[in-house]
Design a protein around this motif. Sequence first.
Motif, PDB file in Angstrom:
ATOM      1  N   TRP A 221     -21.545 -11.803  -1.480  1.00  0.00           N
ATOM      2  CA  TRP A 221     -21.990 -12.980  -2.208  1.00  0.00           C
ATOM      3  C   TRP A 221     -21.565 -14.294  -1.559  1.00  0.00           C
ATOM      4  O   TRP A 221     -21.889 -15.372  -2.067  1.00  0.00           O
ATOM      5  CB  TRP A 221     -21.480 -12.935  -3.634  1.00  0.00           C
ATOM      6  N   ASP A 222     -20.869 -14.251  -0.419  1.00  0.00           N
ATOM      7  CA  ASP A 222     -20.407 -15.467   0.243  1.00  0.00           C
ATOM      8  C   ASP A 222     -21.598 -16.370   0.586  1.00  0.00           C
ATOM      9  O   ASP A 222     -22.553 -15.956   1.219  1.00  0.00           O
ATOM     10  CB  ASP A 222     -19.633 -15.116   1.511  1.00  0.00           C
ATOM     11  N   GLY A 223     -21.531 -17.596   0.161  1.00  0.00           N
ATOM     12  CA  GLY A 223     -22.573 -18.579   0.476  1.00  0.00           C
ATOM     13  C   GLY A 223     -23.736 -18.581  -0.493  1.00  0.00           C
ATOM     14  O   GLY A 223     -24.670 -19.355  -0.338  1.00  0.00           O
ATOM     15  N   VAL A 224     -23.727 -17.696  -1.472  1.00  0.00           N
ATOM     16  CA  VAL A 224     -24.818 -17.655  -2.463  1.00  0.00           C
ATOM     17  C   VAL A 224     -24.415 -18.501  -3.653  1.00  0.00           C
ATOM     18  O   VAL A 224     -23.370 -18.306  -4.268  1.00  0.00           O
ATOM     19  CB  VAL A 224     -25.094 -16.194  -2.914  1.00  0.00           C
ATOM     20  N   ASP A 225     -25.244 -19.491  -3.979  1.00  0.00           N
ATOM     21  CA  ASP A 225     -25.009 -20.337  -5.141  1.00  0.00           C
ATOM     22  C   ASP A 225     -25.825 -19.822  -6.300  1.00  0.00           C
ATOM     23  O   ASP A 225     -27.039 -19.655  -6.190  1.00  0.00           O
ATOM     24  CB  ASP A 225     -25.402 -21.793  -4.856  1.00  0.00           C
ATOM     25  N   ILE A 226     -25.130 -19.601  -7.427  1.00  0.00           N
ATOM     26  CA  ILE A 226     -25.838 -19.104  -8.603  1.00  0.00           C
ATOM     27  C   ILE A 226     -25.827 -20.180  -9.658  1.00  0.00           C
ATOM     28  O   ILE A 226     -24.917 -20.856  -9.930  1.00  0.00           O
ATOM     29  CB  ILE A 226     -25.166 -17.821  -9.149  1.00  0.00           C
TER      30      ILE A 226
ATOM     31  N   MET B 154     -19.882  -3.899   2.750  1.00  0.00           N
ATOM     32  CA  MET B 154     -19.311  -5.220   2.510  1.00  0.00           C
ATOM     33  C   MET B 154     -18.625  -5.204   1.165  1.00  0.00           C
ATOM     34  O   MET B 154     -19.094  -4.559   0.228  1.00  0.00           O
ATOM     35  CB  MET B 154     -20.411  -6.277   2.470  1.00  0.00           C
ATOM     36  N   ASP B 155     -17.546  -5.940   1.082  1.00  0.00           N
ATOM     37  CA  ASP B 155     -16.933  -6.057  -0.239  1.00  0.00           C
ATOM     38  C   ASP B 155     -17.706  -7.119  -1.034  1.00  0.00           C
ATOM     39  O   ASP B 155     -18.602  -7.786  -0.533  1.00  0.00           O
ATOM     40  CB  ASP B 155     -15.441  -6.360  -0.149  1.00  0.00           C
ATOM     41  N   PHE B 156     -17.344  -7.269  -2.273  1.00  0.00           N
ATOM     42  CA  PHE B 156     -18.055  -8.168  -3.185  1.00  0.00           C
ATOM     43  C   PHE B 156     -18.124  -9.595  -2.643  1.00  0.00           C
ATOM     44  O   PHE B 156     -19.179 -10.227  -2.631  1.00  0.00           O
ATOM     45  CB  PHE B 156     -17.378  -8.139  -4.561  1.00  0.00           C
ATOM     46  N   ASP B 157     -16.983 -10.116  -2.187  1.00  0.00           N
ATOM     47  CA  ASP B 157     -16.938 -11.498  -1.717  1.00  0.00           C
ATOM     48  C   ASP B 157     -17.777 -11.697  -0.459  1.00  0.00           C
ATOM     49  O   ASP B 157     -18.456 -12.726  -0.311  1.00  0.00           O
ATOM     50  CB  ASP B 157     -15.495 -11.932  -1.466  1.00  0.00           C
ATOM     51  N   GLU B 158     -17.750 -10.727   0.458  1.00  0.00           N
ATOM     52  CA  GLU B 158     -18.547 -10.843   1.673  1.00  0.00           C
ATOM     53  C   GLU B 158     -20.041 -10.866   1.333  1.00  0.00           C
ATOM     54  O   GLU B 158     -20.819 -11.635   1.902  1.00  0.00           O
ATOM     55  CB  GLU B 158     -18.280  -9.678   2.633  1.00  0.00           C
TER      56      GLU B 158
END
Length: 72
Positions: A67-72, A61-65
């Motif tokens: 972390w998609d949907g993860v709220d930090i 997976m690339d970076f965006d895929e």
Amino acid sequence: MENNIKIELNSHIVQDLQVYSEILEKTPSEIINTALKDYFEKEQEKLDADTLDMDGGMTKMDFDEFWDGVDI
């Protein structure tokens, strides 16, 4: 503990085994053991490659895929 396995070989395989046994100056058992060892090593390499492909496929997976949907 007995490790007996019944193995049936075709007549042409037996003939080849006898010929190569004389040429290589090895017993038929040595030839068969070497051949099976090589076979098992190649099959293990295939299994390892398949496992690596499966494991690698799950992490591509690339970076965006990732972390998609993860709220930090």
